[in-house]
Scaffold this active site. Structure first.
Site, PDB file in Angstrom:
ATOM      1  N   LYS A  84       0.846  -1.166  -0.068  1.00  0.00           N
ATOM      2  CA  LYS A  84      -0.188   0.102   0.083  1.00  0.00           C
ATOM      3  C   LYS A  84       0.897   1.196   0.051  1.00  0.00           C
ATOM      4  O   LYS A  84       1.648   1.393   0.906  1.00  0.00           O
ATOM      5  CB  LYS A  84      -0.873   0.065   1.348  1.00  0.00           C
ATOM      6  CG  LYS A  84      -2.301  -0.173   1.186  1.00  0.00           C
ATOM      7  CD  LYS A  84      -2.814  -0.142   2.564  1.00  0.00           C
ATOM      8  CE  LYS A  84      -4.310   0.166   2.622  1.00  0.00           C
ATOM      9  NZ  LYS A  84      -4.861   0.239   3.899  1.00  0.00           N
TER      10      LYS A  84
HETATM   11  C1  E4P Z   1      -8.229   0.962   4.108  1.00  0.00           C
HETATM   12  O1  E4P Z   1      -7.331   0.484   3.512  1.00  0.00           O
HETATM   13  C2  E4P Z   1      -8.094   1.689   5.261  1.00  0.00           C
HETATM   14  O2  E4P Z   1      -7.013   0.976   5.912  1.00  0.00           O
HETATM   15  C3  E4P Z   1      -9.316   2.030   5.883  1.00  0.00           C
HETATM   16  O3  E4P Z   1     -10.455   1.716   5.248  1.00  0.00           O
HETATM   17  C4  E4P Z   1      -9.186   3.490   6.492  1.00  0.00           C
HETATM   18  O4  E4P Z   1     -10.548   3.752   7.218  1.00  0.00           O
HETATM   19  P1  E4P Z   1     -10.626   4.674   7.948  1.00  0.00           P
HETATM   20  O5  E4P Z   1     -10.946   6.059   7.348  1.00  0.00           O
HETATM   21  O6  E4P Z   1     -12.060   4.474   8.727  1.00  0.00           O
HETATM   22  O7  E4P Z   1      -9.659   4.837   9.203  1.00  0.00           O
END
Ligand code: E4P
Length: 219
Positions: A84
């Site tokens: 990522k």
């Molecule tokens: C996705 O890859 C992220 O880890 C996640 O969905 C972030 O979510 P949040 O905005 O609720 O922290």
């Protein structure tokens, strides 16, 4: 549509893996920071629980070349590890290089149609638009999903649309309606989506009615 769990908690993954619903996992530095000092071991455990299923692991370096090196090191953690990388301009050339070198990249922290288009052009395997964080700013974040879907289909990109930062059922409904390829869900949302009061009440009523047949052998 695939369903990923958005967590780094081993207990949560163990709890859901047998349902057959979980197609992968997305972690992030916030999730991993709550699980102790051995993030590499956590990733190894997650990989064991879901062999051959994609597990996204985010870079934590900042300087572009350090991000590039760390991305390769993360990719070496296993064959189904996806790296990522935040959707920042200074990482664009790195994302392109990693894609060319065969690293599976999930571009995270995507907020606009333009960012999505750029990441598709660079060949990202996944793009993760964050819906809930738009809503935090009082903007209807789910609308972007429809536009990104149309853009990917119009230009025939291979990038998969992964709806992220989903916080409640309205987000999940929108993601399904927008024909995303994947949703990543916190366990609380998956719990909510897999249960229904009327299903429970109906099941209870059928059971009560059936018990009136005391002694019947069936089938
Ligand atoms: C996705 O890859 C992220 O880890 C996640 O969905 C972030 O979510 P949040 O905005 O609720 O922290």
């Amino acid at each position: 549509m695939k369903i990923f769990l958005d967590t780094a908690r081993i207990d949560e993954v163990k709890q859901w893996v047998d349902t057959g619903l979980v197609d992968g996992i997305t972690t992030n530095p916030s999730h991993l920071s709550t699980q102790g000092d051995q993030p590499t071991q956590i990733i190894a455990q997650l990989s064991q629980l879901l062999p051959n299923k994609p597990i996204s692991v985010q870079v934590t370096e900042h300087e572009p070349e350090a991000v590039y090196k760390q991305a390769h090191a993360i990719a070496r953690l296993g064959p189904s590890i996806v790296v990522k990388i935040p959707c920042k301009r200074e990482y664009y050339s790195i994302i392109g290089r990693l894609v060319e070198e065969g690293v599976l990249v999930n571009v995270t922290l995507v907020f606009t149609l333009e960012q999505s288009l750029f990441m598709c052009k660079l060949g990202a395997h996944y793009i993760s638009p964050f819906i809930g964080r738009w809503d935090d700013l009082d903007v209807d974040g789910s609308q972007i999903l429809y536009r990104i879907r149309a853009m990917i289909d119009t230009y025939h990109y291979n990038t998969q649309l992964l709806a992220a930062s989903l916080r409640h059922m309205r987000h999940l409904h929108a993601a399904i309606a927008a024909r995303v390829d994947i949703v990543t869900l916190p366990v609380t949302l998956l719990e909510q989506a897999t249960g229904h009061l009327l299903t429970d009440a109906g099941d209870k009523k059928f059971t009560q009615d059936w018990q009136k047949l005391s002694g019947a052998i069936f089938p």
